[in-house]
Design an enzyme around this catalytic site. Structure first.
Site, PDB file in Angstrom:
ATOM      1  CB  CYS A 244     -16.706  92.576  28.012  1.00  0.00           C
ATOM      2  SG  CYS A 244     -18.486  92.333  27.986  1.00  0.00           S
TER       3      CYS A 244
ATOM      4  CB  CYS B  64     -19.746  89.432  34.589  1.00  0.00           C
ATOM      5  SG  CYS B  64     -20.937  89.760  33.265  1.00  0.00           S
TER       6      CYS B  64
ATOM      7  CB  CYS C  22     -16.085  88.118  33.464  1.00  0.00           C
ATOM      8  SG  CYS C  22     -15.530  87.789  31.766  1.00  0.00           S
TER       9      CYS C  22
ATOM     10  CB  CYS D 213     -18.156  76.689  22.266  1.00  0.00           C
ATOM     11  SG  CYS D 213     -18.901  75.109  22.599  1.00  0.00           S
TER      12      CYS D 213
ATOM     13  CB  CYS E  17     -21.797  76.170  20.670  1.00  0.00           C
ATOM     14  SG  CYS E  17     -22.434  77.018  22.134  1.00  0.00           S
TER      15      CYS E  17
ATOM     16  CB  CYS F  56     -25.480  75.891  25.356  1.00  0.00           C
ATOM     17  SG  CYS F  56     -24.108  75.614  26.496  1.00  0.00           S
TER      18      CYS F  56
ATOM     19  NE  ARG G 185     -19.996  71.301  27.433  1.00  0.00           N
ATOM     20  CZ  ARG G 185     -20.986  71.999  26.865  1.00  0.00           C
ATOM     21  NH1 ARG G 185     -21.221  73.227  27.235  1.00  0.00           N
ATOM     22  NH2 ARG G 185     -21.730  71.468  25.920  1.00  0.00           N
TER      23      ARG G 185
HETATM   24  N1  SAM Z   1     -20.065  87.785  26.782  1.00  0.00           N
HETATM   25  C1  SAM Z   1     -20.922  86.690  26.600  1.00  0.00           C
HETATM   26  C2  SAM Z   1     -21.866  86.502  27.751  1.00  0.00           C
HETATM   27  O1  SAM Z   1     -21.548  86.823  28.872  1.00  0.00           O
HETATM   28  O2  SAM Z   1     -22.960  85.984  27.497  1.00  0.00           O
HETATM   29  C3  SAM Z   1     -20.218  85.393  26.305  1.00  0.00           C
HETATM   30  C4  SAM Z   1     -18.923  85.025  26.990  1.00  0.00           C
HETATM   31  S1  SAM Z   1     -19.004  84.803  28.758  1.00  0.00           S
HETATM   32  C5  SAM Z   1     -17.291  84.709  29.153  1.00  0.00           C
HETATM   33  C6  SAM Z   1     -19.625  83.148  28.947  1.00  0.00           C
HETATM   34  C7  SAM Z   1     -19.757  82.580  30.345  1.00  0.00           C
HETATM   35  O3  SAM Z   1     -18.481  82.211  30.852  1.00  0.00           O
HETATM   36  C8  SAM Z   1     -20.321  83.461  31.426  1.00  0.00           C
HETATM   37  O4  SAM Z   1     -21.711  83.577  31.365  1.00  0.00           O
HETATM   38  C9  SAM Z   1     -19.894  82.722  32.677  1.00  0.00           C
HETATM   39  O5  SAM Z   1     -20.883  81.800  33.079  1.00  0.00           O
HETATM   40  C10 SAM Z   1     -18.620  81.990  32.240  1.00  0.00           C
HETATM   41  N2  SAM Z   1     -17.436  82.523  32.944  1.00  0.00           N
HETATM   42  C11 SAM Z   1     -16.793  83.682  32.668  1.00  0.00           C
HETATM   43  N3  SAM Z   1     -15.774  83.891  33.526  1.00  0.00           N
HETATM   44  C12 SAM Z   1     -15.780  82.839  34.382  1.00  0.00           C
HETATM   45  C13 SAM Z   1     -14.989  82.488  35.511  1.00  0.00           C
HETATM   46  N4  SAM Z   1     -14.006  83.274  35.951  1.00  0.00           N
HETATM   47  N5  SAM Z   1     -15.256  81.332  36.143  1.00  0.00           N
HETATM   48  C14 SAM Z   1     -16.256  80.527  35.712  1.00  0.00           C
HETATM   49  N6  SAM Z   1     -17.054  80.816  34.667  1.00  0.00           N
HETATM   50  C15 SAM Z   1     -16.827  81.962  34.013  1.00  0.00           C
HETATM   51 FE1  SF4 Z   2     -18.586  90.408  29.186  1.00  0.00          FE
HETATM   52 FE2  SF4 Z   2     -17.409  88.540  30.624  1.00  0.00          FE
HETATM   53 FE3  SF4 Z   2     -19.818  89.403  31.330  1.00  0.00          FE
HETATM   54 FE4  SF4 Z   2     -19.522  87.914  29.064  1.00  0.00          FE
HETATM   55  S1  SF4 Z   2     -19.173  87.264  31.169  1.00  0.00           S
HETATM   56  S2  SF4 Z   2     -20.725  89.786  29.338  1.00  0.00           S
HETATM   57  S3  SF4 Z   2     -17.485  88.613  28.423  1.00  0.00           S
HETATM   58  S4  SF4 Z   2     -17.935  90.617  31.302  1.00  0.00           S
END
Ligand code: SAM
Ligand code: SF4
Ligand code: DTB
Length: 335
Positions: free
Chosen positions: A69, A73, A76, A113, A144, A204, A276
């Protein structure tokens, strides 16, 4: 303070014209500061006013496009900016998705989801996901998806495919946000949420705690969520999963009772939402999860993987519900 004075049973999400209480960060922070028994009591009162406290909704996640990606973040493992040892994959094919959805349904989930590690879906990608949505819905599951930011018209396309919920998290408070993500801003997220809402798809939206934010900033996240008009039908509260290779890998864990407080405050601020108990359960014991359910959480991610990281086994979750005399929601009704 009377925290739920204006959230009468009539203040329905289905009727957003009825005034919804506006919360200040100071009011939410006061709730966080309450003695634990008082906070739990208020959250339980609120929970019982709006839900059967013995019932939990089960949602199963599937990563339909993993890793690589472009967003940064900090939490992530799927970000191309970090090296969490994940192999980036292509978009899954329809039969694989349907196979996973059938298994989730047969195991007891009511919502499926699908998550994609995209900044924003491209038209061809959206078409493929829309097809997945229609076919998963035809299996009798609520649908979802979480695909990143949406461009104008994309929410409508997903709605027309039968999408029930779009997941897009605010993640944290506006003040802490810049410490976590620099490649897209808070306004971008609010804009996507607005598009989802205007298309008539249920929202959500939640966030992550335990990323090093202060209690006031946790209150700030919940207030942002609660002041959305209307507030989200579904609110995932994630406890940071500290993944090796991400910048937050060494983050000190949040005090477990502070996590429970976050759930309780979410319940009080958003009485009709499905709150949740989301990521992070793998490092919680049964007693802590039980406390979260007593604090007003009434939904979990169900299945042995979240998107890329482990989640408790379905059998362990069902056993915990049984020990607590609780049960999984059976109907497909929303929320
Ligand atoms: N890429 C899309 C986005 O960011 O909107 C969808 C997938 S993203 C992985 C969805 C959510 O997963 C993130 O907004 C975050 O809140 C949660 N998430 C991702 N990595 C995480 C982690 N290590 N611990 C807890 N929540 C996490
Ligand atoms: Fe990409 Fe992870 Fe951020 Fe979603 S949370 S936008 S998958 S880096
Ligand atoms: C949400 O708030 N949490 C889920 C779902 N929405 C998409 C994702 C949690 C991901 C945890 C890290 C992983 O498994 O990659």
């Amino acid at each position: 303070m009377e925290p739920h004075a204006m959230n009468t049973p009539d203040a329905s999400l289905a009727a957003p014209c009825i005034a919804q209480r506006h919360w200040s960060v100071a009011e939410a922070a006061e709730l966080f500061d309450l003695p634990f028994p008082e906070l739990m009591f208020r959250a339980q009162q609120m929970h019982r006013e709006h839900f059967d406290p013995a019932e939990v909704q089960l949602s199963t996640l599937l990563s339909i496009k993993t890793g690589g990606c472009p967003e940064d973040c900090a939490y992530c493992p799927q970000s191309a900016h970090h090296d969490a040892g994940l192999k980036a994959g292509a978009l899954l094919d329809l039969p694989s998705v349907l196979d996973a959805a059938r298994r989730a349904r047969d195991a007891g989930a009511t919502r499926f989801c699908m998550g994609a590690a995209w900044r924003s879906p491209k038209p061809r990608q959206l078409e493929a996901v829309a097809r997945m949505v229609s076919e998963v819905k035809a299996l009798g599951l609520q649908t979802c998806v979480t695909l990143g930011m949406l461009q104008p018209g994309q929410a409508e396309q997903l709605r027309d495919a039968g999408l029930d919920y779009y997941n897009h998290n605010l993640d944290t408070s506006p003040e802490f946000y810049g410490n976590i993500i620099t490649t897209r801003c808070y306004e971008d997220r609010l804009d996507t949420l607005e598009q989802v809402r205007s298309a008539g798809i249920k929202v959500c939206c939640g966030g992550i705690v335990g990323m090093g934010e202060s209690r006031t900033q946790r209150a700030g996240l919940l207030v942002q969520l609660a002041n959305l008009q209307p507030y989200p039908e579904s609110v995932p509260i994630n406890n940071l999963v500290r993944v090796a290779g991400t910048p937050l890998a060494e983050q000190a864990p949040l005090d477990p009772l502070e996590f429970v407080r976050s759930i309780a405050v979410a319940r009080i601020l958003m009485p009709r939402a499905r709150v949740r108990l989301s990521a992070g359960r793998e490092s919680m014991d049964d007693s802590l999860q039980a406390l979260c359910l007593l604090a007003g959480a009434n939904s979990i991610f169900f299945g042995d993987t979240l998107l890329t990281t482990p989640n408790p086994q379905a059998s362990a979750d069902l056993a915990l519900l049984q020990r607590m005399g609780m049960r999984a929601q059976e109907s497909q009704e929303t929320p």
